[in-house]
Design a protein around this motif. Structure first.
Motif, PDB file in Angstrom:
ATOM      1  N   TYR A   8       1.239  -1.477  -0.005  1.00 56.07           N
ATOM      2  CA  TYR A   8       0.373   0.270   0.223  1.00 56.07           C
ATOM      3  C   TYR A   8       0.615   1.649   0.086  1.00 56.07           C
ATOM      4  N   VAL A   9       0.880   1.942  -1.456  1.00 63.28           N
ATOM      5  CA  VAL A   9       1.145   3.509  -0.781  1.00 63.28           C
ATOM      6  C   VAL A   9       0.522   4.285  -1.024  1.00 63.28           C
ATOM      7  N   LEU A  10       1.000   5.367   0.393  1.00 69.33           N
ATOM      8  CA  LEU A  10       0.309   6.036   0.557  1.00 69.33           C
ATOM      9  C   LEU A  10       0.714   7.637  -0.199  1.00 69.33           C
ATOM     10  N   ILE A  11       0.063   8.387  -1.246  1.00 66.49           N
ATOM     11  CA  ILE A  11       0.697   9.600  -1.710  1.00 66.49           C
ATOM     12  C   ILE A  11       0.078  10.739  -1.406  1.00 66.49           C
ATOM     13  N   ASN A  12       0.691  11.430  -0.391  1.00 65.40           N
ATOM     14  CA  ASN A  12      -0.274  13.213  -0.870  1.00 65.40           C
ATOM     15  C   ASN A  12      -0.020  13.904  -2.150  1.00 65.40           C
ATOM     16  N   MET A  13      -1.108  14.255  -2.275  1.00 73.16           N
ATOM     17  CA  MET A  13      -1.926  14.789  -3.533  1.00 73.16           C
ATOM     18  C   MET A  13      -1.540  16.095  -3.844  1.00 73.16           C
ATOM     19  N   LEU A  14      -1.318  16.666  -3.181  1.00 76.26           N
ATOM     20  CA  LEU A  14      -1.557  17.795  -3.262  1.00 76.26           C
ATOM     21  C   LEU A  14       0.190  18.417  -3.493  1.00 76.26           C
ATOM     22  N   GLY A  16       2.137  15.358  -4.567  1.00 76.52           N
ATOM     23  CA  GLY A  16       2.897  14.142  -5.176  1.00 76.52           C
ATOM     24  C   GLY A  16       3.766  13.369  -4.428  1.00 76.52           C
ATOM     25  N   LYS A  17       4.264  14.242  -2.920  1.00 78.76           N
ATOM     26  CA  LYS A  17       5.355  12.707  -2.365  1.00 78.76           C
ATOM     27  C   LYS A  17       4.455  11.609  -1.585  1.00 78.76           C
ATOM     28  N   VAL A  18       5.351  10.643  -1.169  1.00 80.13           N
ATOM     29  CA  VAL A  18       5.222   9.534  -1.405  1.00 80.13           C
ATOM     30  C   VAL A  18       5.126   9.757   0.109  1.00 80.13           C
ATOM     31  N   GLU A  19       4.300   9.873   1.077  1.00 78.35           N
ATOM     32  CA  GLU A  19       4.014   9.878   2.762  1.00 78.35           C
ATOM     33  C   GLU A  19       4.957   8.363   3.499  1.00 78.35           C
ATOM     34  N   MET A  20       3.727   7.358   2.964  1.00 84.70           N
ATOM     35  CA  MET A  20       4.536   6.145   3.515  1.00 84.70           C
ATOM     36  C   MET A  20       3.855   5.038   2.491  1.00 84.70           C
ATOM     37  N   ALA A  21       4.911   3.509   2.493  1.00 92.56           N
ATOM     38  CA  ALA A  21       4.178   2.188   1.778  1.00 92.56           C
ATOM     39  C   ALA A  21       4.677   1.473   2.863  1.00 92.56           C
ATOM     40  N   THR A  22       3.586   1.040   3.559  1.00 98.29           N
ATOM     41  CA  THR A  22       3.402  -0.944   3.598  1.00 98.29           C
ATOM     42  C   THR A  22       2.758  -1.866   3.549  1.00 98.29           C
ATOM     43  N   ARG A  39      -4.081   9.446  -1.048  1.00 98.18           N
ATOM     44  CA  ARG A  39      -4.783   8.545  -2.595  1.00 98.18           C
ATOM     45  C   ARG A  39      -4.172   6.987  -2.167  1.00 98.18           C
ATOM     46  N   ILE A  40      -4.135   6.581  -1.840  1.00 97.01           N
ATOM     47  CA  ILE A  40      -3.726   4.644  -1.062  1.00 97.01           C
ATOM     48  C   ILE A  40      -4.354   4.417  -2.937  1.00 97.01           C
ATOM     49  N   GLN A  41      -2.295   3.833  -3.476  1.00 93.42           N
ATOM     50  CA  GLN A  41      -2.271   2.783  -4.542  1.00 93.42           C
ATOM     51  C   GLN A  41      -1.834   1.586  -4.256  1.00 93.42           C
ATOM     52  N   VAL A  42      -2.847   0.487  -4.928  1.00 90.46           N
ATOM     53  CA  VAL A  42      -2.573  -1.041  -3.762  1.00 90.46           C
ATOM     54  C   VAL A  42      -1.724  -1.562  -4.878  1.00 90.46           C
ATOM     55  N   PHE A  43      -0.095  -1.962  -4.989  1.00 90.61           N
ATOM     56  CA  PHE A  43       0.393  -2.464  -5.819  1.00 90.61           C
ATOM     57  C   PHE A  43      -0.212  -4.466  -5.559  1.00 90.61           C
ATOM     58  N   MET A  44      -0.271  -5.114  -6.144  1.00 93.90           N
ATOM     59  CA  MET A  44       0.613  -6.546  -6.109  1.00 93.90           C
ATOM     60  C   MET A  44       1.304  -7.187  -6.899  1.00 93.90           C
ATOM     61  N   ASN A  45       2.410  -7.936  -6.340  1.00 91.97           N
ATOM     62  CA  ASN A  45       3.318  -8.117  -7.360  1.00 91.97           C
ATOM     63  C   ASN A  45       4.029  -7.130  -8.297  1.00 91.97           C
ATOM     64  N   MET A  46       4.487  -6.017  -7.140  1.00 91.99           N
ATOM     65  CA  MET A  46       4.870  -4.593  -8.393  1.00 91.99           C
ATOM     66  C   MET A  46       4.021  -4.393  -9.507  1.00 91.99           C
ATOM     67  N   ASN A  47       2.174  -4.555  -9.497  1.00 87.18           N
ATOM     68  CA  ASN A  47       1.671  -3.583 -10.322  1.00 87.18           C
ATOM     69  C   ASN A  47       0.524  -3.502  -9.487  1.00 87.18           C
ATOM     70  N   LEU A  48      -0.105  -2.188 -10.269  1.00 85.84           N
ATOM     71  CA  LEU A  48      -0.494  -1.794  -9.845  1.00 85.84           C
ATOM     72  C   LEU A  48      -2.119  -2.212 -10.218  1.00 85.84           C
TER      73      LEU A  48
END
Length: 60
Positions: A8-14, A16-22, A39-48
């Motif tokens: 899970y990658v959390l991105i600040n929409m204001l 565009g910086k990554v706030e956290m990845a976990t 914005r939360i982006q969810v990746f599985m096996n490096m695919n969004l």
């Protein structure tokens, strides 16, 4: 059945910086709940596989 790597990658929409990845879904959702404009982006096996933005309401 194969175990999938989910990140899970959390991105600040204001700015565009990554706030956290976990890999901890509870941690990602708790951070998203506490912060606005994330914005939360969810990746599985490096695919969004999903991109989720919190809906802004009059109660926020």
């Amino acid at each position: 059945m194969d175990k999938h790597d989910i990140v899970y990658v959390l991105i600040n929409m204001l700015h565009g910086k990554v706030e956290m990845a976990t890999q901890n879904d509870s941690e990602a959702w708790a951070f998203n709940w506490d912060m606005k404009g994330i914005r939360i982006q969810v990746f599985m096996n490096m695919n969004l596989i999903a991109s989720i933005e919190r809906t802004v309401s009059a109660l926020d």
